[in-house]
Design an enzyme around this catalytic site. Structure first.
Site, PDB file in Angstrom:
ATOM      1  N   PRO A   2      39.080  39.483  41.303  1.00 58.25           N
ATOM      2  CA  PRO A   2      38.442  40.159  42.445  1.00 58.25           C
ATOM      3  C   PRO A   2      38.286  39.189  43.616  1.00 58.25           C
ATOM      4  CG  PRO A   2      37.015  40.207  40.472  1.00 58.25           C
ATOM      5  CD  PRO A   2      38.190  39.350  40.154  1.00 58.25           C
ATOM      6  N   GLU A   3      38.515  39.680  44.837  1.00 60.87           N
ATOM      7  CA  GLU A   3      38.364  38.851  46.047  1.00 60.87           C
ATOM      8  C   GLU A   3      37.121  39.298  46.820  1.00 60.87           C
ATOM      9  OE1 GLU A   3      42.006  38.308  48.305  1.00 60.87           O
ATOM     10  OE2 GLU A   3      43.210  38.808  46.567  1.00 60.87           O
ATOM     11  N   LYS A  58      33.581  34.377  46.864  1.00 59.41           N
ATOM     12  CA  LYS A  58      33.602  35.195  45.651  1.00 59.41           C
ATOM     13  C   LYS A  58      32.407  34.890  44.743  1.00 59.41           C
ATOM     14  CE  LYS A  58      38.567  34.493  45.921  1.00 59.41           C
ATOM     15  NZ  LYS A  58      39.716  33.860  45.255  1.00 59.41           N
ATOM     16  N   ARG A 181      43.451  20.768  58.036  1.00 58.28           N
ATOM     17  CA  ARG A 181      44.536  21.027  57.076  1.00 58.28           C
ATOM     18  C   ARG A 181      45.865  21.235  57.813  1.00 58.28           C
ATOM     19  NH1 ARG A 181      43.278  23.197  52.031  1.00 58.28           N
ATOM     20  NH2 ARG A 181      45.513  22.926  51.829  1.00 58.28           N
ATOM     21  N   ARG A 297      51.686  30.809  44.625  1.00 62.31           N
ATOM     22  CA  ARG A 297      51.427  32.219  44.331  1.00 62.31           C
ATOM     23  C   ARG A 297      52.532  33.114  44.885  1.00 62.31           C
ATOM     24  NH1 ARG A 297      46.065  33.347  43.108  1.00 62.31           N
ATOM     25  NH2 ARG A 297      46.921  35.339  42.485  1.00 62.31           N
TER      26      ARG A 297
END
Ligand SMILES: [Zn+2]
Length: 307
Positions: A2-3, A58, A181, A297
Site C-alpha cells: 500500500p502507498e 506510509k 539527489r 522496479r
C-alpha cells in the site's frame, strides 16, 4: 505494497472507529512484529486510549494517552504519553471488527482466508466495547513500535522525508530535495522515502506520466519548468487517488488492496500507465506503453509523451 493514498484512507477510516476507545487488552502472537518486546508493548497499550492518528508517508502514528488524562475535557488535545508507530510494509493489514462487521485496510485478504484471527494474525488489540483490531502480516516485514515523543521525532527526522501529500512539500522544499539527489533518476528519488515520504511504484509512474517526464531522467537534467510541473503533478495525482480511496492493484481482476471500510479502492480506473505496458498510450494514442526496470522496479512510460 500500500502507498500513501491507501494508508491515508485507512487512517481516515480508523480515526472514525477507534479514537477514544479504551484498550482492554493486547495479544502478541508474533514477537518479531512488535518493539520493544511483547510484554512492554502490551503493558504500554493496555488501559490506555488512542486520541489521534497521524501519517507520514506510509507510516501511521497513533497517539496514546493514559488514564489520568481521560478526564481532561478535550481528550483529543491531551498530550500523548507515547506513540504507536505502525508500518504495513509489503503484506501488512489492519482489520477492525465490530458489531459483526469487518472492515479492512492494507494488503488484500486472500479468498481462502475467511476467519479471524487466522494464521497471519500477529497482534490483536481488544477494546473495552468488545470491538477488535487485528494486525495481520503474511510476510512479517511490517512492524508495530511503542516509542516516546523524542524517539518518534528522531525516527521521522532521519528516515522520512517531507510527506508527499501535505503543503510541507512546497515547490521550494521539492527543489531542495532534488538538489541533494541530482545524479539520481527521477523515479529513484520519487520512491526514496528519505527524500519524499509516501510514493511507491504505482504513483511514481503515474506522476512521471502526468508530468511528461521520463522516469529514467537524471535529476540534474530537469529545468525550472520541469520541476514546477513535477510538483503540480505529485499533488494532483495523490489528491485524486485519496479522493478515490486509493488503488486496487495486482491484475485487473484480482484486488490486493482493500480499504478499512471493506470497499476496494477505485483509483484503478484512472491509472494511465501503471500495468498498461503493451497497450496504446491514452494521451498520444500513437505508441504502446513500454516497460523497463528503473531504480530496481518495473517502470512504465510513453516514449512520445514523456521526455
Ligand atoms: Zn503517449
Amino acid at each position: 505494497m500500500p502507498e500513501l493514498p491507501e494508508i491515508e484512507t485507512i487512517k481516515r477510516d480508523l480515526e472514525k472507529k477507534i479514537i477514544g476507545k479504551k484498550i482492554a487488552g493486547v495479544e502478541v502472537r508474533e514477537k518479531k512484529i512488535v518493539h520493544p518486546n511483547p510484554k512492554v508493548f502490551a503493558t504500554a497499550l493496555t488501559g490506555n486510549k488512542f486520541t489521534k492518528i497521524d501519517r507520514r508517508g506510509k507510516l501511521l502514528i497513533f497517539h496514546l494517552v493514559s488514564p489520568p488524562k481521560f478526564s481532561s475535557e478535550k481528550l483529543r488535545r491531551a498530550r500523548p504519553d507515547k506513540f504507536l508507530l505502525a508500518h504495513m510494509k509489503m503484506t501488512g493489514q489492519l482489520v477492525y471488527r465490530y458489531d459483526h462487521k469487518t472492515i479492512y485496510g492494507g494488503h488484500d485478504v486472500p479468498k481462502t482466508i475467511t476467519t479471524l484471527p487466522n494464521n497471519f494474525t500477529r497482534v490483536i488489540f481488544r477494546f473495552q466495547d468488545k470491538s477488535i483490531l487485528y494486525f495481520n502480516d503474511m510476510r512479517k516485514f511490517g512492524y508495530l513500535k511503542i516509542v516516546s515523543g523524542e524517539v518518534k521525532n528522531k525516527i521521522l527526522a532521519t528516515r522520512f522525508g517531507p510527506d508527499a501529500f501535505t503543503p510541507k512539500l512546497s515547490l521550494r522544499v521539492l527543489k531542495e530535495v532534488l538538489e541533494k539527489r541530482d545524479k539520481s533518476s527521477l523515479k529513484a528519488v520519487l520512491m526514496d522515502q528519505q527524500s519524499i515520504a509516501g510514493i511507491g511504484n504505482i504513483y511514481a509512474d503515474e506522476i512521471c506520466f502526468m508530468a511528461g517526464l521520463l522516469p529514467q531522467r537524471k535529476i540534474n537534467t530537469l529545468d525550472v519548468n520541469d520541476v514546477k510541473r513535477l510538483h503540480n503533478c505529485i499533488g494532483h495525482v495523490l489528491a485524486h487517488a485519496v479522493r478515490h480511496r486509493g488503488t486496487t492493484f495486482g491484475t485487473r481482476t484480482t484486488q490486493n488492496y482493500v480499504d478499512s471500510e471493506g470497499k476496494h479502492g477505485n483509483y484503478l480506473d484512472f491509472l494511465k500507465v501503471y500495468q498498461r505496458d503493451g497497450e496504446k498510450c491514452l494521451k498520444c494514442k500513437k505508441v504502446i506503453i513500454q516497460k523497463d526496470i528503473t531504480a530496481g522496479r518495473g517502470t512504465r512510460f510513453c516514449k512520445i509523451c514523456q521526455k
